[in-house]
Design a protein around this motif. Structure first.
Motif, PDB file in Angstrom:
ATOM      1  N   LEU A 160      -6.856 -28.403 -35.406  1.00 18.79           N
ATOM      2  CA  LEU A 160      -5.798 -27.868 -36.256  1.00 18.79           C
ATOM      3  C   LEU A 160      -4.458 -27.976 -35.541  1.00 18.79           C
ATOM      4  O   LEU A 160      -4.367 -27.775 -34.331  1.00 18.79           O
ATOM      5  CB  LEU A 160      -6.067 -26.400 -36.593  1.00 18.79           C
ATOM      6  CG  LEU A 160      -7.324 -26.085 -37.406  1.00 18.79           C
ATOM      7  CD1 LEU A 160      -7.343 -24.604 -37.773  1.00 18.79           C
ATOM      8  CD2 LEU A 160      -7.432 -26.949 -38.656  1.00 18.79           C
ATOM      9  N   ARG A 165      -2.997 -23.417 -37.390  1.00 21.91           N
ATOM     10  CA  ARG A 165      -3.610 -22.308 -36.644  1.00 21.91           C
ATOM     11  C   ARG A 165      -2.922 -20.989 -36.984  1.00 21.91           C
ATOM     12  O   ARG A 165      -3.582 -19.948 -37.112  1.00 21.91           O
ATOM     13  CB  ARG A 165      -3.512 -22.579 -35.139  1.00 21.91           C
ATOM     14  CG  ARG A 165      -4.439 -23.684 -34.651  1.00 21.91           C
ATOM     15  CD  ARG A 165      -4.450 -23.758 -33.130  1.00 21.91           C
ATOM     16  NE  ARG A 165      -5.404 -24.738 -32.662  1.00 21.91           N
ATOM     17  CZ  ARG A 165      -6.710 -24.506 -32.503  1.00 21.91           C
ATOM     18  NH1 ARG A 165      -7.182 -23.293 -32.800  1.00 21.91           N
ATOM     19  NH2 ARG A 165      -7.512 -25.442 -32.070  1.00 21.91           N
ATOM     20  N   ASP A 215     -16.559 -29.795 -33.728  1.00 16.12           N
ATOM     21  CA  ASP A 215     -15.223 -29.213 -33.813  1.00 16.12           C
ATOM     22  C   ASP A 215     -15.112 -28.226 -34.979  1.00 16.12           C
ATOM     23  O   ASP A 215     -14.496 -27.161 -34.841  1.00 16.12           O
ATOM     24  CB  ASP A 215     -14.178 -30.312 -33.985  1.00 16.12           C
ATOM     25  CG  ASP A 215     -14.069 -31.212 -32.766  1.00 16.12           C
ATOM     26  OD1 ASP A 215     -14.366 -30.738 -31.654  1.00 16.12           O
ATOM     27  OD2 ASP A 215     -13.680 -32.380 -32.920  1.00 16.12           O
ATOM     28  N   LEU A 219     -14.321 -24.225 -34.902  1.00 19.64           N
ATOM     29  CA  LEU A 219     -13.275 -23.535 -35.660  1.00 19.64           C
ATOM     30  C   LEU A 219     -13.852 -22.324 -36.389  1.00 19.64           C
ATOM     31  O   LEU A 219     -13.227 -21.263 -36.451  1.00 19.64           O
ATOM     32  CB  LEU A 219     -12.635 -24.498 -36.661  1.00 19.64           C
ATOM     33  CG  LEU A 219     -11.758 -25.611 -36.077  1.00 19.64           C
ATOM     34  CD1 LEU A 219     -11.365 -26.594 -37.172  1.00 19.64           C
ATOM     35  CD2 LEU A 219     -10.514 -25.019 -35.422  1.00 19.64           C
ATOM     36  N   ASP A 222     -14.907 -19.624 -33.665  1.00 17.55           N
ATOM     37  CA  ASP A 222     -13.711 -19.018 -33.060  1.00 17.55           C
ATOM     38  C   ASP A 222     -13.100 -17.985 -34.010  1.00 17.55           C
ATOM     39  O   ASP A 222     -12.641 -16.915 -33.575  1.00 17.55           O
ATOM     40  CB  ASP A 222     -12.670 -20.087 -32.738  1.00 17.55           C
ATOM     41  CG  ASP A 222     -13.013 -20.895 -31.490  1.00 17.55           C
ATOM     42  OD1 ASP A 222     -13.955 -20.504 -30.778  1.00 17.55           O
ATOM     43  OD2 ASP A 222     -12.344 -21.921 -31.248  1.00 17.55           O
ATOM     44  N   THR A 223     -13.084 -18.317 -35.295  1.00 14.25           N
ATOM     45  CA  THR A 223     -12.537 -17.381 -36.278  1.00 14.25           C
ATOM     46  C   THR A 223     -13.428 -16.159 -36.411  1.00 14.25           C
ATOM     47  O   THR A 223     -12.937 -15.021 -36.510  1.00 14.25           O
ATOM     48  CB  THR A 223     -12.378 -18.077 -37.643  1.00 14.25           C
ATOM     49  OG1 THR A 223     -11.624 -19.287 -37.477  1.00 14.25           O
ATOM     50  CG2 THR A 223     -11.657 -17.171 -38.636  1.00 14.25           C
TER      51      THR A 223
END
Length: 262
Positions: A160, A165, A215, A219, A222-223
């Motif tokens: 991103l 982001r 990837d 994402l 991580d969120t």
């Protein structure tokens, strides 16, 4: 699935150009309403008559306001089941999100998000076996989805940009909803335990997300970390393509902000 030839398409366009409503054209020619809408959109595009602004503006190019909630959701859908393409017969790129007909509410929400992100552009639906392609045409698609590139998403780096982001940080739940609505689901798992010498069955809800791209999974996780959601990897055929959320408190949070597909 029925395939409609050039003659049927030309009859439909003649009726549409004469002012006949799309629903009536679909009824007369026994063609799906979404197909008629798609034909009309392509015909208007080729003739330079697409509804909306003749010079659609862009958040990245022109600094116009962007609906961050709708964009975060659409970004999640794109990373899961979407792609940007440009064919020789179309003058502008198109974003297509392929969604199962089992979840008509998700299809409606996807189209609504497209309209909010691209208010100057028309959307359409194209019926395919068991699903619909939700589409929007815009010359600014690559501006808003810079992850676009040749080949499949899992075969290239997905990162991103800073402005994306920032939006995901502001709208993390909408991003997660888009990912779940594309490549995830809420299911009921079960297990057995021996209690007092008797085997008993226990059922519990779980959120499941599957994506081949390392990837994109990163994402997602991580969120989840930022939202305080506990998750685990689940390996299939030696590949950790699956992310599971099964802890009671985490499932409750997901239920409050995501919920099952509909």
């Amino acid at each position: 699935m029925n395939f409609h030839g050039t003659e049927v398409r030309q009859k439909a366009l003649a009726l549409l150009r004469s002012g006949t409503k799309g629903a009536e054209v679909a009824r007369q020619l026994n063609v799906p309403r979404g197909t008629v809408s798609y034909w009309l959109h392509i015909d208007r595009s080729r003739r330079g008559e697409c509804p909306g602004s003749s010079n659609p503006q862009c958040h990245r190019c022109d600094g116009v306001e962007l609906d961050e909630s709708a964009y975060a959701y659409l970004l999640g859908l794109y990373l899961g089941d979407g792609h940007v393409s440009q064919h020789s017969q179309h003058r502008v790129p198109n974003l297509m999100i392929t969604l199962d007909d089992v979840w008509p509410g998700v299809q409606d929400e996807a189209e609504a998000a497209m309209r909010k992100v691209f208010p100057d552009n028309a959307t359409c639906r194209v019926r395919k076996p068991g699903c619909h392609n939700i589409k929007v045409y815009s010359k600014h698609l690559v501006c808003l989805f810079p992850q676009h590139g040749p080949g499949k998403k899992h075969a290239r780096k997905i990162v991103l940009e800073p402005w994306q982001r920032e939006i995901v940080d502001h709208q993390p739940w909408q991003f997660v909803r888009g990912l779940i609505h594309s490549d995830g689901c809420r299911i009921t798992n079960w297990t057995t335990r021996i209690v007092g010498g008797v085997q008993k069955r226990y059922e519990y809800p779980r959120y499941w997300f599957t994506n081949v791209s390392d990837d994109i999974r990163q994402l997602y996780t991580d969120t989840l970390d930022k939202l305080g959601i506990t998750w685990t990897h689940c390996t299939r055929a030696g590949k950790a393509y699956n992310i599971s959320v099964a802890r009671r408190a985490s499932v409750a949070l997901m239920d409050a902000h995501v919920g099952p597909k509909y």
